[in-house]
Write an enzyme that holds these catalytic residues in place. Sequence first.
Site, PDB file in Angstrom:
ATOM      1  N   ASP A 148       0.886  -1.347   0.002  1.00  0.00           N
ATOM      2  CA  ASP A 148      -0.059  -0.095   0.168  1.00  0.00           C
ATOM      3  C   ASP A 148       0.942   1.369   0.016  1.00  0.00           C
ATOM      4  O   ASP A 148       1.429   1.611   1.013  1.00  0.00           O
ATOM      5  CB  ASP A 148      -0.960  -0.042   1.341  1.00  0.00           C
ATOM      6  CG  ASP A 148      -1.804   1.230   1.332  1.00  0.00           C
ATOM      7  OD1 ASP A 148      -1.975   1.880   0.373  1.00  0.00           O
ATOM      8  OD2 ASP A 148      -2.597   1.315   2.444  1.00  0.00           O
ATOM      9  N   ASP A 371      -1.620   6.615  -6.569  1.00  0.00           N
ATOM     10  CA  ASP A 371      -1.899   5.597  -5.683  1.00  0.00           C
ATOM     11  C   ASP A 371      -2.230   4.207  -5.999  1.00  0.00           C
ATOM     12  O   ASP A 371      -2.695   4.020  -6.942  1.00  0.00           O
ATOM     13  CB  ASP A 371      -3.204   5.995  -4.767  1.00  0.00           C
ATOM     14  CG  ASP A 371      -3.373   5.288  -3.752  1.00  0.00           C
ATOM     15  OD1 ASP A 371      -2.530   4.710  -3.136  1.00  0.00           O
ATOM     16  OD2 ASP A 371      -4.639   5.054  -3.361  1.00  0.00           O
TER      17      ASP A 371
END
Length: 493
Positions: A148, A371
Amino acid sequence: MVKCRLQRWVFLLVFFFTVFINFSNGHEISLGTKLELIHRHGRNLHNEVQPTSQLERLTQLLQSDTVRINAISQKLSLNHRRRTSTNRRNVQEGTSIYNLACTNGTRIHNLNVSGEMSMNSGADFGTGQYFVHFEVGSPVQKLLLIADTGSDLTWMNCKYRCRGGDKCKRSLNKGGTFQADISSSFRTLPCSSRMCRVKLADLFSLARCPSAKDPCAYDYRYNDGSSALGLFAKEKVTFTLTDGRKARLHNVLVGCSESTNGPSLQIADGIMGLGYSNYSFALRAAKKFGGKFSYCLVDHLSSNNVSSYLIFGSHNDTSLKLNKIRYTELVLGVLPTFYALNIRGISIGGTMLDIPHEVWDVNGLGGTILDSGTSLTSLVPPAYEPVMAALKKSLSNFSNLNLDIGQLQYCFNSTGFDESLVPRLIFHFEDGARFRPAVKSYVIDVDVGVKCLGFVLANWPGPSVIGNIMQQNYFWEFDIKNSRLGFGSSTCI
Ligand SMILES: *[C@@H]1O[C@H](CO)[C@@H](O)[C@H](O)[C@H]1NC(C)=O
Ligand SMILES: *[C@@H]1O[C@H](CO)[C@@H](O)[C@H](O)[C@H]1NC(C)=O
Ligand SMILES: *[C@@H]1O[C@H](CO)[C@@H](O)[C@H](O)[C@H]1NC(C)=O
Ligand SMILES: *[C@@H]1O[C@H](CO)[C@@H](O)[C@H](O)[C@H]1NC(C)=O
Ligand SMILES: *[C@@H]1O[C@H](CO)[C@@H](O)[C@H](O)[C@H]1NC(C)=O
Ligand SMILES: *[C@@H]1O[C@H](CO)[C@@H](O)[C@H](O)[C@H]1NC(C)=O
Ligand SMILES: *[C@@H]1O[C@H](CO)[C@@H](O)[C@H](O)[C@H]1NC(C)=O
């Protein structure tokens, strides 16, 4: 206890014969390491109920996107307020408030946090779409973590303290839990240390410290009911280098989560923090591997025989079929924990769209984030409207099916559709670099015979987010050392 020790010695003996490259502090290594990134829907991941149709797949991705985009925007709007109230200086305020009205999935803090809290605290959203194998401890235990770019702390489900015979008998890595007791390199941090009281306050360390040598504990809570309670520790992490040898990284800060529960944390054994923060695994590992890490994402709908990769250090351009790599500035530390980009504008079919500058201003109210944990690309209204209008115009022969698929506004019957009908969309960066994604990255497959424009609306003020579907079939290099992002189209295999 005896069995526990015996087990430990057997493993130490085995590992004695394995050649390791031990990194000493400050030593950089020229070889890289390549880890497979597994998409949420790519393989049977434990505890995960796989969607049965393409539509269900996308619906799931949209649901987690909504949670994540809200969380990102909330985190950054708070950060913005903090920045402006402190005159843009990164001043830490002694604070016991932090009463975030959290959206689903945002970590909310426990009232018992220690010390000061800066707004640089990372958000472990507990969501994310790519998973990676992590080899940690001595002897090595293998875990599956969510990779992440929005998280700072790396943590894993964990069992600490061998209190009695039965627990010692547990075999290695059963059920995706790190057995801290059988790792000879596992070291907790004392709760009385400055590291715990001050530095790790960013990561929600608890003030509770019954005796000075007790381990430094944390308590993460997500407002969808998920939580992770555990201890900070230092551990060894093992990599397989591209030449097949093993390399180890010492004293890596990890979280040993003794109790986690709730919906967002069930799929993986933990989270690998790839965000930009002093505590992130990505930065720690990058430091040893030439100051950079990279990933290459294949189409998430690809069959199981092709993989995406996470790479630390040098990469093999030939094997990645990477032609030309372009660079743009990577804006670090302005929208923490995220990797931000300076965009100048978007063009469609060669025409620059009329989008106000402040939309892209990372130092103001807007900005753009790259992201890995968000699937679709979200744009704030002043960017979303012109992009959608230009793309819809080219699709006027394909009427809107008005399907109710999350936030997707324009879906059409793709019978007779051909990608050449869609004008190319280009992201233009301030420094002149241009990113030209594949058409299928923004006119996305949603169901048999159905495609949709793959943009969703983000809240203004707030950042726009370039999601992982837009990043597909590209190689992305996060060159931390030089604050630049390299990218180039690639098949990734
Ligand atoms: C959080 O998500 C759950 C289930 O998706 C929903 O029922 C609930 O209303 C959400 N809460 C908030 C605050 O959005
Ligand atoms: C905070 O910790 C103290 C002791 O360290 C304890 O007495 C108190 O109940 C805790 N408060 C909360 C809200 O957990
Ligand atoms: C890391 O820590 C140093 C010193 O405390 C600080 O100046 C720097 O901004 C921090 N970096 C990040 C990414 O938080
Ligand atoms: C992967 O499998 C598909 C069929 O399932 C095949 O068409 C394709 O060539 C394979 N790709 C590779 C790289 O092996
Ligand atoms: C890079 O990959 C190509 C093709 O897979 C291979 O032939 C070559 O030896 C590799 N180079 C290095 C330095 O590993
Ligand atoms: C729509 O279809 C008509 C007839 O085939 C064609 O002339 C026209 O160019 C098409 N419009 C677009 C925007 O592709
Ligand atoms: C799309 O249109 C074709 C022919 O016009 C029709 O046969 C098909 O059922 C439609 N598909 C959907 C998903 O509406």
